[in-house]
Design an enzyme around this catalytic site. Structure first.
Site, PDB file in Angstrom:
ATOM      1  N   HIS A 201       1.904  -6.126  -0.570  1.00 60.72           N
ATOM      2  CA  HIS A 201       1.391  -7.049   0.353  1.00 60.72           C
ATOM      3  C   HIS A 201       2.161  -8.015   0.182  1.00 60.72           C
ATOM      4  CE1 HIS A 201      -1.898  -4.505   1.216  1.00 60.72           C
ATOM      5  NE2 HIS A 201      -2.161  -4.165  -0.042  1.00 60.72           N
ATOM      6  N   LEU A 202       2.846  -8.626   1.253  1.00 61.27           N
ATOM      7  CA  LEU A 202       3.331  -9.831   1.523  1.00 61.27           C
ATOM      8  C   LEU A 202       2.989 -11.064   2.217  1.00 61.27           C
ATOM      9  CD1 LEU A 202       7.262  -8.917   1.249  1.00 61.27           C
ATOM     10  CD2 LEU A 202       6.089  -9.774  -0.714  1.00 61.27           C
ATOM     11  N   ARG A 203       2.058 -10.403   3.141  1.00 57.84           N
ATOM     12  CA  ARG A 203       1.498 -11.180   4.360  1.00 57.84           C
ATOM     13  C   ARG A 203       2.311 -11.942   5.183  1.00 57.84           C
ATOM     14  NH1 ARG A 203      -3.031  -8.779   2.004  1.00 57.84           N
ATOM     15  NH2 ARG A 203      -3.777  -9.728   0.378  1.00 57.84           N
TER      16      ARG A 203
ATOM     17  N   LYS B 198       0.696   3.982   7.077  1.00 57.25           N
ATOM     18  CA  LYS B 198      -0.417   3.650   6.163  1.00 57.25           C
ATOM     19  C   LYS B 198      -1.738   4.056   6.819  1.00 57.25           C
ATOM     20  CE  LYS B 198      -2.580   2.178   2.643  1.00 57.25           C
ATOM     21  NZ  LYS B 198      -2.477   0.766   1.850  1.00 57.25           N
TER      22      LYS B 198
ATOM     23  N   HIS C   2      -2.642   3.465  -5.038  1.00 59.05           N
ATOM     24  CA  HIS C   2      -3.766   2.791  -6.101  1.00 59.05           C
ATOM     25  C   HIS C   2      -4.814   3.683  -6.546  1.00 59.05           C
ATOM     26  CE1 HIS C   2      -5.772   1.881  -2.390  1.00 59.05           C
ATOM     27  NE2 HIS C   2      -4.986   0.909  -1.987  1.00 59.05           N
TER      28      HIS C   2
ATOM     29  N   HIS D 294       4.207  -0.255  -3.247  1.00 58.38           N
ATOM     30  CA  HIS D 294       2.910  -0.720  -2.548  1.00 58.38           C
ATOM     31  C   HIS D 294       2.861  -2.219  -2.754  1.00 58.38           C
ATOM     32  CE1 HIS D 294      -1.422   0.242  -1.254  1.00 58.38           C
ATOM     33  NE2 HIS D 294      -1.176  -1.196  -1.418  1.00 58.38           N
TER      34      HIS D 294
ATOM     35  N   ASP E  99       0.134  -2.885  -5.565  1.00 59.97           N
ATOM     36  CA  ASP E  99      -0.829  -3.527  -4.701  1.00 59.97           C
ATOM     37  C   ASP E  99      -1.007  -4.838  -4.857  1.00 59.97           C
ATOM     38  OD1 ASP E  99      -2.603  -3.354  -2.675  1.00 59.97           O
ATOM     39  OD2 ASP E  99      -4.349  -2.538  -3.907  1.00 59.97           O
TER      40      ASP E  99
ATOM     41  N   ASN F 293      -1.108  -4.487   6.756  1.00 59.89           N
ATOM     42  CA  ASN F 293      -2.394  -5.150   7.128  1.00 59.89           C
ATOM     43  C   ASN F 293      -2.421  -6.384   7.330  1.00 59.89           C
ATOM     44  OD1 ASN F 293      -1.988  -5.531   4.156  1.00 59.89           O
ATOM     45  ND2 ASN F 293      -3.946  -5.476   4.102  1.00 59.89           N
TER      46      ASN F 293
ATOM     47  N   ALA G 140     -10.814  -9.072  -1.714  1.00 56.27           N
ATOM     48  CA  ALA G 140     -10.282  -8.055  -2.467  1.00 56.27           C
ATOM     49  C   ALA G 140      -8.896  -8.233  -2.808  1.00 56.27           C
ATOM     50  CB  ALA G 140     -10.682  -6.707  -2.161  1.00 56.27           C
TER      51      ALA G 140
ATOM     52  N   HIS H 137      -5.128   5.028   1.955  1.00 56.03           N
ATOM     53  CA  HIS H 137      -6.057   4.160   1.049  1.00 56.03           C
ATOM     54  C   HIS H 137      -7.257   5.115   0.892  1.00 56.03           C
ATOM     55  CE1 HIS H 137      -8.400   0.458  -0.237  1.00 56.03           C
ATOM     56  NE2 HIS H 137      -9.400   1.286  -0.030  1.00 56.03           N
TER      57      HIS H 137
ATOM     58  N   LEU I 167      -9.523  -3.579  -4.397  1.00 57.90           N
ATOM     59  CA  LEU I 167     -10.019  -2.383  -3.846  1.00 57.90           C
ATOM     60  C   LEU I 167      -9.025  -1.417  -3.929  1.00 57.90           C
ATOM     61  CD1 LEU I 167     -12.123  -3.557  -0.804  1.00 57.90           C
ATOM     62  CD2 LEU I 167     -13.252  -2.490  -2.789  1.00 57.90           C
TER      63      LEU I 167
HETATM   64  O1  DOR Z   1      -7.434  -5.169  -3.197  1.00 61.82           O
HETATM   65  C1  DOR Z   1      -6.929  -4.950  -2.336  1.00 61.82           C
HETATM   66  N1  DOR Z   1      -6.418  -5.943  -1.499  1.00 61.82           N
HETATM   67  N2  DOR Z   1      -7.085  -3.666  -1.977  1.00 61.82           N
HETATM   68  C2  DOR Z   1      -6.412  -3.445  -0.678  1.00 61.82           C
HETATM   69  O2  DOR Z   1      -6.430  -2.234  -0.183  1.00 61.82           O
HETATM   70  C3  DOR Z   1      -6.059  -4.251   0.162  1.00 61.82           C
HETATM   71  C4  DOR Z   1      -5.487  -5.655  -0.471  1.00 61.82           C
HETATM   72  C5  DOR Z   1      -5.231  -6.736   0.469  1.00 61.82           C
HETATM   73  O3  DOR Z   1      -4.628  -6.597   1.334  1.00 61.82           O
HETATM   74  O4  DOR Z   1      -5.782  -7.913   0.119  1.00 61.82           O
HETATM   75 ZN    ZN Z   2      -2.818  -2.412  -0.701  1.00 63.54          ZN
END
Ligand code: DOR
Ligand code: ZN
Length: 347
Positions: free
Chosen positions: A16-18, A100, A175, A14, A248, A42, A264, A137, A220
């Site tokens: 996030h690389l943006r 997801k 998570h 899990h 995460d 996302n 978050a 999620h 989150l």
């Molecule tokens: O803390 C978080 N950040 N929880 C998530 O579910 C998404 C993530 C984010 O993409 O920043």
């Molecule tokens: Zn996440």
């Protein structure tokens, strides 16, 4: 006392690389030490179609340092307009590994997520029929549900009814932050697993709120009370293959974190392995680290374990928290576990 431990090259299920500058800044931190990561979709706009997943995968590969042995495993973002044929075809062809589910409004960039689960039922049925895993999620978003209760309520109101309706659907509760989530997954059989983050093994809500508000610990699902953190640690070190690492790791610029309405997300990729070695060591469970970071997730996703290894070594001196990352758009703060870390990845 064990001073060195060699584990299978791990996976992060899990991450996030943006995109763009942030993608370029953070991808090396994962690619150097991890064999694979399940990449969250996302973005703005989100990764919804097969073609978007292919294009995003190419951008990630371009951001990998030369010589790194890293494979991004892609996901699609489930929307109420998702085309089931496109999704199932993408999974069949190995373009995506999972899908997801973000309840709309639950977290960062979740506005395109699902408002009414009935609207995505045909897609979920197609996923169950074709063996495509659903990553959730697991938080409700109803304003009348306290933010600290949102995970437990999600299990009762959404997840359990969904799994009773579609028993063949494979689900990963992402998570997990509560003992309720741990208990639900423990009793849930082979079709459910859970990822645990690094930061939720270290922080409880006091870290975020007692003695001053610390935005770098806001994520989150939000960190819960200490009894829940202990339940997460117990699950992680238990050797139960239902639980595996999904960091995460979620980079946001400091300017977005330190704002009146801060984002978050906690950036843990640079020191995740060192932090995990520390916590497994503290609990005399170093022999189970390999399972948590490399074996259980591969088994759940039915992929071979990675070739290669990573060696961690204990250090007499506590290791400094890795330096904050400098990106062209601003600073990115690395997770500070707030306890001394006496482990590092060896040279
Ligand atoms: O803390 C978080 N950040 N929880 C998530 O579910 C998404 C993530 C984010 O993409 O920043
Ligand atoms: Zn996440």
């Amino acid at each position: 006392m064990t001073d060195r431990i060699t584990i299978t090259r791990p996976d992060d299920w899990h991450l996030h690389l943006r995109d763009e500058a942030m993608l370029a800044a953070v991808t090396p931190d994962t690619a150097w030490h991890f064999g694979r990561a399940l990449i969250m979709p996302n973005l703005v706009p989100p990764v919804v179609t097969r073609d978007e997943a292919i294009a995003y995968r190419q951008r990630i590969m371009a951001a990998c340092p030369a010589g790194a042995d890293f494979t991004p495993m892609m996901t699609l973002y489930l929307t109420e307009g998702t085309d089931a044929d496109d999704l199932v075809g993408a999974a069949r062809d190995g373009v995506i590994t999972a899908v997801k589910l973000y309840p709309a409004g639950a977290t960062t960039n979740s506005a395109s997520g699902v408002r009414d689960i009935d609207k995505v039922m045909p897609v979920l049925e197609a996923m169950a029929d074709s063996g495509v895993p659903l990553c959730v999620h697991g938080e409700v978003t109803d304003s009348d549900v306290d933010i600290f209760d949102r995970e437990a309520v999600f299990i009762d109101r959404v997840l359990d009814p969904l799994r009773r309706r579609l028993p063949a659907l494979c689900v990963v509760m992402e998570h997990v932050t509560t003992s309720d989530g741990i208990d639900y997954v423990r009793g849930g059989g082979d079709s459910i697993a859970a990822t645990l983050t690094t930061h939720h093994l270290f922080i409880n809500r006091n870290h975020m709120l007692a003695g001053g508000i610390r935005p770098h610990y806001y994520c989150l699902p939000v960190a819960k009370r200490e009894t829940h953190r202990k339940a997460l640690v117990a699950a992680a070190i238990s050797g139960d293959s239902s639980f595996f690492l999904g960091t995460d790791s979620a980079p946001h610029l400091d300017s977005a974190k330190l704002a009146p309405c801060g984002c978050a997300g906690i950036y843990t990729s640079p020191n995740t392995l060192a932090c995990l070695a520390q916590i497994f060591d503290q609990h005399d469970a170093l022999d189970r680290l390999d399972g948590f970071v490399a074996l259980h997730g591969a088994a759940f996703y039915e992929v071979p374990v990675n070739d290669g290894t990573v060696t961690l070594e204990r250090t007499e001196e506590a290791q400094p928290v890795p330096q904050d990352r400098v990106t062209p758009e601003g600073m990115l703060t690395v997770f500070d576990p707030m306890v001394p870390i006496h482990w590092k990845v060896a040279g």
